[in-house]
Scaffold this motif. Structure first.
Motif, PDB file in Angstrom:
ATOM      1  N   ARG A   1      43.120  49.488  47.334  1.00  0.00           N
ATOM      2  CA  ARG A   1      43.018  48.801  46.042  1.00  0.00           C
ATOM      3  C   ARG A   1      42.455  47.384  46.236  1.00  0.00           C
TER       4      ARG A   1
ATOM      5  N   GLU B   1      44.022  45.993  41.784  1.00  0.00           N
ATOM      6  CA  GLU B   1      43.406  46.804  40.739  1.00  0.00           C
ATOM      7  C   GLU B   1      42.841  48.091  41.318  1.00  0.00           C
TER       8      GLU B   1
ATOM      9  N   THR C   1      39.985  50.542  41.038  1.00  0.00           N
ATOM     10  CA  THR C   1      38.637  50.701  40.508  1.00  0.00           C
ATOM     11  C   THR C   1      38.137  52.113  40.801  1.00  0.00           C
ATOM     12  N   ARG C   2      36.973  52.422  40.274  1.00  0.00           N
ATOM     13  CA  ARG C   2      36.375  53.733  40.513  1.00  0.00           C
ATOM     14  C   ARG C   2      36.103  53.935  42.007  1.00  0.00           C
TER      15      ARG C   2
END
Length: 59
Positions: free
Chosen positions: A26, A30, A32-33
């Motif tokens: 991460r 966060e 993310t894709r």
């Protein structure tokens, strides 16, 4: 050769590896894709290795 034993080992290992890979990859907390893609790829690799080594195949 894919057997039921190897498929089971893959599924179980994949289920445990994905969350730990998500925590490792991460970005600043966060998801993310790119994080998901990396995590799924690494988890599949780990699960495949475990399934091959611990799963029972035909003799």
């Amino acid at each position: 050769m894919l057997t039921a034993s190897r498929a089971t080992w893959f599924a179980v290992t994949f289920a445990f590896a994905v969350p730990s890979m998500l925590l490792m990859f991460r970005d600043n907390g966060e998801l993310t894709r790119g994080t998901w893609i990396q995590s799924l790829a690494f988890a599949a690799g780990i699960a495949a290795i475990i399934a091959i080594s611990l799963g029972k195949g035909k003799p």
